[in-house]
Scaffold this motif. Structure first.
Motif, PDB file in Angstrom:
ATOM      1  N   TYR A   3       9.675  -1.483 -22.611  1.00 55.80           N
ATOM      2  CA  TYR A   3       9.303  -2.071 -21.327  1.00 55.80           C
ATOM      3  C   TYR A   3       9.851  -1.252 -20.159  1.00 55.80           C
ATOM      4  N   TRP A   4      11.092  -0.784 -20.310  1.00 45.30           N
ATOM      5  CA  TRP A   4      11.760  -0.085 -19.212  1.00 45.30           C
ATOM      6  C   TRP A   4      11.556   1.428 -19.245  1.00 45.30           C
ATOM      7  N   GLY A   5      10.624   1.925 -20.052  1.00 39.18           N
ATOM      8  CA  GLY A   5      10.272   3.341 -19.998  1.00 39.18           C
ATOM      9  C   GLY A   5      10.837   4.201 -21.094  1.00 39.18           C
ATOM     10  N   GLY A   6      11.404   3.589 -22.119  1.00 37.13           N
ATOM     11  CA  GLY A   6      11.948   4.351 -23.235  1.00 37.13           C
ATOM     12  C   GLY A   6      10.919   4.545 -24.339  1.00 37.13           C
ATOM     13  N   PRO A   7      11.382   4.787 -25.553  1.00 30.38           N
ATOM     14  CA  PRO A   7      10.475   5.024 -26.680  1.00 30.38           C
ATOM     15  C   PRO A   7       9.513   3.854 -26.901  1.00 30.38           C
ATOM     16  N   THR A   8       8.351   4.154 -27.427  1.00 39.13           N
ATOM     17  CA  THR A   8       7.329   3.131 -27.689  1.00 39.13           C
ATOM     18  C   THR A   8       7.397   2.618 -29.125  1.00 39.13           C
ATOM     19  N   THR A   9       8.557   2.671 -29.694  1.00 38.68           N
ATOM     20  CA  THR A   9       8.754   2.259 -31.083  1.00 38.68           C
ATOM     21  C   THR A   9       8.312   0.820 -31.329  1.00 38.68           C
ATOM     22  N   TYR A  10       8.563  -0.059 -30.376  1.00 38.19           N
ATOM     23  CA  TYR A  10       8.185  -1.464 -30.568  1.00 38.19           C
ATOM     24  C   TYR A  10       6.689  -1.578 -30.853  1.00 38.19           C
ATOM     25  N   SER A  11       5.867  -1.015 -30.004  1.00 38.43           N
ATOM     26  CA  SER A  11       4.415  -1.108 -30.190  1.00 38.43           C
ATOM     27  C   SER A  11       3.958  -0.376 -31.448  1.00 38.43           C
ATOM     28  N   GLN A  12       4.596   0.731 -31.764  1.00 33.33           N
ATOM     29  CA  GLN A  12       4.230   1.473 -32.967  1.00 33.33           C
ATOM     30  C   GLN A  12       4.477   0.637 -34.219  1.00 33.33           C
ATOM     31  N   GLN A  13       5.556  -0.152 -34.209  1.00 34.55           N
ATOM     32  CA  GLN A  13       5.908  -0.950 -35.381  1.00 34.55           C
ATOM     33  C   GLN A  13       5.289  -2.346 -35.375  1.00 34.55           C
ATOM     34  N   ARG A  14       5.121  -2.931 -34.184  1.00 34.91           N
ATOM     35  CA  ARG A  14       4.740  -4.349 -34.119  1.00 34.91           C
ATOM     36  C   ARG A  14       3.473  -4.633 -33.321  1.00 34.91           C
TER      37      ARG A  14
END
Length: 141
Positions: free
Chosen positions: A59-70
């Motif tokens: 959300y704050w501009g870091g890695p997009t790991t959340y969307s990639q996994q979930r």
């Protein structure tokens, strides 16, 4: 949040290490709060801690790991099956305030992060409080 020409909020506040500290401190509070802890189905809060940290980092501009996994965050949809009351929101916010206070943020960074947390917490409320103030048979996970 900042534009693409400058550092992201994620970078400005210290990146992964800061979000890791924030979320770990938050979940320490949750673990010690039996009415709030009862909402989390897993015996180990570690997976919830990881998911929340990844979400905030993205959300704050870091890695997009959340969307990639979930996939898409869809916060309201993910929380909709569970009764989230004003009392639960307030308990959640108290632990988040403590966690934010544990960070070395500027007043402006603190205000931006806290403002988001308050808005997000209020948007999750979808039920009235019961007489006891919690609905411990419903779980968030």
């Amino acid at each position: 949040m900042s534009t693409s020409t400058g550092p992201t909020f994620y970078d400005a506040i210290g990146g992964h290490a800061t979000f890791e500290k924030l979320i770990h401190r938050f979940y320490q509070g949750v673990a010690g709060d039996p009415p709030l802890r009862a909402l989390y189905p897993e015996d180990d809060l570690g997976p919830a801690e990881d998911r929340f940290r990844m979400f905030l980092e993205q959300y704050w501009g870091g890695p997009t790991t959340y969307s990639q996994q979930r996939g898409h965050p869809r916060l309201r949809m993910r929380h909709a099956p569970f009764a989230v009351t004003p009392t639960q929101r307030d308990r959640w916010l108290a632990h988040m305030r403590d966690a934010i206070d544990s960070l070395a943020l500027t007043p402006e960074q603190d205000a931006e992060l806290w403002s988001y947390m308050v808005r997000a917490a209020h948007s999750m409320v979808n039920a009235f409080d019961s007489d006891s103030g919690t609905t411990s048979d419903l779980r968030i996970g």
